[in-house]
Design a protein around this motif. Structure first.
Motif, short mmCIF file in Angstrom:
data_model
loop_
_atom_site.label_atom_id
_atom_site.label_comp_id
_atom_site.label_asym_id
_atom_site.label_seq_id
_atom_site.Cartn_x
_atom_site.Cartn_y
_atom_site.Cartn_z
N LEU A 259 0.83 -1.21 0.00
CA LEU A 259 0.00 0.00 0.00
C LEU A 259 0.86 1.25 0.00
O LEU A 259 0.40 2.32 -0.43
N GLY B 127 -3.94 6.27 -5.79
CA GLY B 127 -5.37 6.33 -5.52
C GLY B 127 -6.00 4.95 -5.53
O GLY B 127 -5.43 3.98 -6.02
N PRO B 128 -7.21 4.86 -4.98
CA PRO B 128 -7.88 3.56 -4.79
C PRO B 128 -8.23 2.83 -6.08
O PRO B 128 -8.45 1.62 -6.06
N TRP C 53 -10.54 4.93 -0.13
CA TRP C 53 -9.75 3.71 -0.03
C TRP C 53 -10.53 2.61 0.68
O TRP C 53 -10.50 1.44 0.26
N GLU C 54 -11.21 2.96 1.74
CA GLU C 54 -11.98 1.95 2.47
C GLU C 54 -13.09 1.38 1.58
O GLU C 54 -13.35 0.17 1.58
N VAL D 295 -4.02 3.20 4.70
CA VAL D 295 -5.12 3.86 4.01
C VAL D 295 -6.43 3.80 4.79
O VAL D 295 -7.45 4.30 4.31
N ALA E 206 -12.97 1.13 -1.67
CA ALA E 206 -12.31 0.26 -2.65
C ALA E 206 -11.94 -1.08 -2.04
O ALA E 206 -12.10 -2.13 -2.67
N LEU E 207 -11.44 -1.08 -0.81
CA LEU E 207 -11.07 -2.32 -0.13
C LEU E 207 -12.31 -3.18 0.14
O LEU E 207 -12.28 -4.41 -0.03
N LYS F 19 -9.50 6.64 5.31
CA LYS F 19 -9.68 7.40 4.07
C LYS F 19 -10.87 6.79 3.33
O LYS F 19 -10.79 5.65 2.85
N GLU G 46 -0.64 3.78 -2.63
CA GLU G 46 -1.35 4.93 -2.05
C GLU G 46 -1.28 6.18 -2.92
O GLU G 46 -2.31 6.85 -3.12
#
Length: 231
Positions: free
Chosen positions: A78, A85-86, A112-113, A106, A115-116, A109, A82
């Motif tokens: 990451l 971007g996601p 990002w969260e 991340v 995207a995860l 944010k 980072e």
């Protein structure tokens, strides 16, 4: 998955395998990760611990395991993703194993969260596995997305502890032995007293000594180490 994403994937270290993980107090944790590899009961594996606990080694060992089985695996840092971007995570769920290192960077944010969260859901729906590392347990992390916190807390939690000095000496000696070097407890203790106690730094010193020992005996002595390291 795009060529750019493949280029960003961590190049697996050849020595980052199960056989080279001399875990000391983390041996049980390593066994948990290995047993979880490819297990559909564990679509998410969360490795937690401080920086110097071997989390990255275990992630890469899991990737090697997948590749040996003829399956696909990719490992991302990451720290490298980072700045991009996601969107950099888009599409990576097609790999049988997605390994994500230092995910705590991340958290907190929103983009990002999100995207995860979606990456994990897509990977799980495909029957694929996600492994990730955090610097602490999910319950101690700051999330903005409650659903992501819930997902992380449902994953198989593997807690790694900080190495003691006797663990570090054992790891140094065993890694030296694999290289055909003779390293006594006395000499290993000398290295530990003179250098950073971080395992990565200690193994980097061993690399340097190995290179120089090709022109000398394979037994590492304190005078030889002093001459190579300038101590």
């Amino acid at each position: 998955m795009s060529g750019t994403q493949l280029a960003l994937g961590v190049r697996l270290r050849d020595d980052a395998r199960w056989a080279n993980f001399h875990g000391g107090r983390n041996a049980t944790a390593a066994g948990m990760v290995r047993n979880a590899c490819g297990d559909p009961a564990h679509p998410l594996v969360v490795l937690c611990g401080d920086e110097d606990t071997g989390k990255s080694h275990l992630l890469q060992a899991a990737c090697h395991e997948y590749e040996q089985r003829g399956q696909s695996a990719v490992c991302f840092s990451l720290a490298e993703l980072e700045p991009l971007g996601p969107d950099a995570l888009s599409g990576v769920e097609v790999m049988d194993l997605v390994a994500l290192d230092d995910v705590h960077r991340v958290l907190g944010k929103p983009a990002w969260e999100e995207a995860l969260f979606h990456l994990y859901n897509r990977a799980r729906d495909l029957g694929h596995q996600v492994m990730l590392t955090l610097n602490d347990t999910p319950v101690r992390q700051s999330f903005v997305l409650p659903d992501l916190r819930s997902r992380f807390q449902e994953g198989l939690l593997v807690q790694l502890g900080t190495y003691r000095d006797d663990d570090r000496i054992t790891i140094l000696r065993l890694r030296a032995e694999q290289r055909g070097l003779v390293l006594s407890d006395e000499v290993a203790g000398f290295i530990l007293r003179r250098s950073s106690r971080r395992l990565g730094a200690l193994l980097a010193i061993l690399d340097q000594l190995d290179e120089n020992s090709l022109q000398a005996q394979r037994r590492l002595t304190i005078p030889f180490i002093k001459s190579v390291m300038g101590w």
